[in-house]
Scaffold this motif. Structure first.
Motif, PDB file in Angstrom:
ATOM      1  N   ALA A   6     -21.026  16.200  22.513  1.00 37.25           N
ATOM      2  CA  ALA A   6     -19.663  16.757  22.998  1.00 37.25           C
ATOM      3  C   ALA A   6     -18.885  17.979  22.085  1.00 37.25           C
ATOM      4  CB  ALA A   6     -18.756  15.317  22.793  1.00 37.25           C
ATOM      5  N   PRO A   7     -18.096  18.286  22.864  1.00 37.36           N
ATOM      6  CA  PRO A   7     -17.168  19.358  22.192  1.00 37.36           C
ATOM      7  C   PRO A   7     -16.026  19.480  20.969  1.00 37.36           C
ATOM      8  CG  PRO A   7     -16.937  19.768  25.100  1.00 37.36           C
ATOM      9  CD  PRO A   7     -17.342  17.881  24.567  1.00 37.36           C
ATOM     10  N   ARG A   8     -16.309  19.669  20.501  1.00 37.00           N
ATOM     11  CA  ARG A   8     -15.272  19.456  18.984  1.00 37.00           C
ATOM     12  C   ARG A   8     -14.472  19.540  19.420  1.00 37.00           C
ATOM     13  NH1 ARG A   8     -18.339  20.927  13.037  1.00 37.00           N
ATOM     14  NH2 ARG A   8     -20.583  21.430  13.681  1.00 37.00           N
ATOM     15  N   GLU A   9     -12.694  19.218  18.923  1.00 36.31           N
ATOM     16  CA  GLU A   9     -11.810  19.296  19.184  1.00 36.31           C
ATOM     17  C   GLU A   9     -10.890  19.556  18.365  1.00 36.31           C
ATOM     18  OE1 GLU A   9     -10.539  18.725  22.268  1.00 36.31           O
ATOM     19  OE2 GLU A   9     -12.285  17.661  22.654  1.00 36.31           O
ATOM     20  N   VAL A  10     -10.623  20.911  18.673  1.00 33.18           N
ATOM     21  CA  VAL A  10      -9.385  21.407  16.868  1.00 33.18           C
ATOM     22  C   VAL A  10      -8.074  21.378  17.064  1.00 33.18           C
ATOM     23  CG1 VAL A  10      -9.593  23.501  15.325  1.00 33.18           C
ATOM     24  CG2 VAL A  10     -11.974  23.054  16.154  1.00 33.18           C
ATOM     25  N   LEU A  11      -7.543  21.226  16.341  1.00 35.12           N
ATOM     26  CA  LEU A  11      -5.888  21.366  16.765  1.00 35.12           C
ATOM     27  C   LEU A  11      -5.290  22.055  15.034  1.00 35.12           C
ATOM     28  CD1 LEU A  11      -3.221  20.585  17.296  1.00 35.12           C
ATOM     29  CD2 LEU A  11      -3.536  18.516  16.263  1.00 35.12           C
ATOM     30  N   GLU A  25      -4.949  28.973  18.978  1.00 32.50           N
ATOM     31  CA  GLU A  25      -5.614  28.332  20.122  1.00 32.50           C
ATOM     32  C   GLU A  25      -6.254  29.583  20.937  1.00 32.50           C
ATOM     33  OE1 GLU A  25      -3.673  25.169  23.633  1.00 32.50           O
ATOM     34  OE2 GLU A  25      -2.760  25.985  21.946  1.00 32.50           O
ATOM     35  N   ALA A  26      -5.359  30.176  21.287  1.00 34.41           N
ATOM     36  CA  ALA A  26      -6.601  31.925  22.905  1.00 34.41           C
ATOM     37  C   ALA A  26      -7.793  31.730  21.829  1.00 34.41           C
ATOM     38  CB  ALA A  26      -5.393  32.196  23.010  1.00 34.41           C
ATOM     39  N   ILE A  27      -7.242  32.291  20.836  1.00 39.73           N
ATOM     40  CA  ILE A  27      -8.918  32.751  20.287  1.00 39.73           C
ATOM     41  C   ILE A  27     -10.206  32.043  20.317  1.00 39.73           C
ATOM     42  CG2 ILE A  27      -9.445  34.265  17.850  1.00 39.73           C
ATOM     43  CD1 ILE A  27      -7.464  35.713  17.717  1.00 39.73           C
ATOM     44  N   LEU A  28      -9.943  31.046  19.421  1.00 36.74           N
ATOM     45  CA  LEU A  28     -10.687  30.328  19.038  1.00 36.74           C
ATOM     46  C   LEU A  28     -11.364  29.567  21.441  1.00 36.74           C
ATOM     47  CD1 LEU A  28     -13.046  28.479  17.758  1.00 36.74           C
ATOM     48  CD2 LEU A  28     -11.285  26.806  17.494  1.00 36.74           C
ATOM     49  N   ARG A  29     -10.451  29.318  22.690  1.00 39.46           N
ATOM     50  CA  ARG A  29     -10.728  28.890  23.182  1.00 39.46           C
ATOM     51  C   ARG A  29     -11.728  29.881  23.733  1.00 39.46           C
ATOM     52  NH1 ARG A  29      -5.383  27.256  26.867  1.00 39.46           N
ATOM     53  NH2 ARG A  29      -5.120  25.061  25.894  1.00 39.46           N
ATOM     54  N   ASN A  37     -13.392  22.604  22.152  1.00 36.66           N
ATOM     55  CA  ASN A  37     -11.504  22.723  22.868  1.00 36.66           C
ATOM     56  C   ASN A  37     -10.808  22.922  22.182  1.00 36.66           C
ATOM     57  OD1 ASN A  37     -12.585  22.102  25.472  1.00 36.66           O
ATOM     58  ND2 ASN A  37     -13.114  20.151  25.169  1.00 36.66           N
ATOM     59  N   ALA A  38      -9.913  23.513  22.157  1.00 36.44           N
ATOM     60  CA  ALA A  38      -8.385  24.829  21.325  1.00 36.44           C
ATOM     61  C   ALA A  38      -7.012  24.272  21.257  1.00 36.44           C
ATOM     62  CB  ALA A  38      -8.824  25.653  20.390  1.00 36.44           C
TER      63      ALA A  38
END
Length: 191
Positions: A6-11, A25-29, A37-38
């Motif tokens: 499963a994709p990791r979710e990062v906030l 957010e944009a760079i990690l995406r 998922n950023a």
């Protein structure tokens, strides 16, 4: 990039969710497309994304569509339960938190400079946004490397090979807080 189910979710969280967290957010995406998922949010979001942040991201080739300034409250409901990593981009936001994160969520503080407070000529202000974007790129490179190490496949060669084509020239290595360093920062802040 990260071979797991499963994709990791990062906030990413900062005060206004207008520049630093938007950049992250944009760079990690772009760097973790399909595997991470950023998201980003602010304690007191401005409701608009700083145009200079968007310009800097665009200059470096990062997609900016879908980026918006949002309140943290949307992640504190049911959606927040799926977040694997919570990364504060400044100590001020981290110290202002009044909620409890799940024991399974990794929390870090990166303390990235806020470019929107820069003063001076237009060139000075653009340089501040470039400096901040450099810092975010380095921190994300360290974060991605740490994620690979967590999965037992992390070497510099594996990281370089795993980065999305074309991103190697954009993401710069340097001294930036890794997850291990930010764990120490977080522990120190709570002591």
């Amino acid at each position: 990039m990260f071979p797991h189910s499963a994709p990791r979710e990062v906030l990413f969280i900062c005060s206004s969710n207008a520049d630093r967290s938007i950049m992250a957010e944009a760079i990690l995406r772009a760097s973790g497309a399909g595997y991470i998922n950023a998201h980003s949010a602010g304690l007191r979001p401005t409701g608009t994304v700083n145009s200079l942040a968007l310009r800097e991201l665009g200059r470096r080739g990062y997609p900016t569509d879908g980026l918006s300034s949002k309140p943290l409250s949307i992640f504190l409901s049911g959606q927040g339960q799926s977040i694997d990593h919570v990364i504060f981009l400044c100590r001020k936001a981290a110290s202002a938190q009044t909620w409890e994160w799940s024991a399974t969520q990794k929390v870090a503080i990166w303390d990235i400079p806020e470019p929107s407070v820069a003063q001076g000529s237009d060139q000075d202000i653009q340089a501040a946004f470039a400096y901040t974007c450099d810092a975010v790129e380095r921190a994300i490179r360290g974060f991605c490397e740490e994620c690979l190490l967590d999965q037992g496949i992390g070497t510099q060669a594996a990281l370089s090979a795993s980065m999305k084509a074309g991103q190697e020239d954009t993401v710069r290595l340097g001294t930036s807080p890794s997850i291990n360093e930010t764990k120490a920062l977080t522990a120190g802040a709570s002591a």
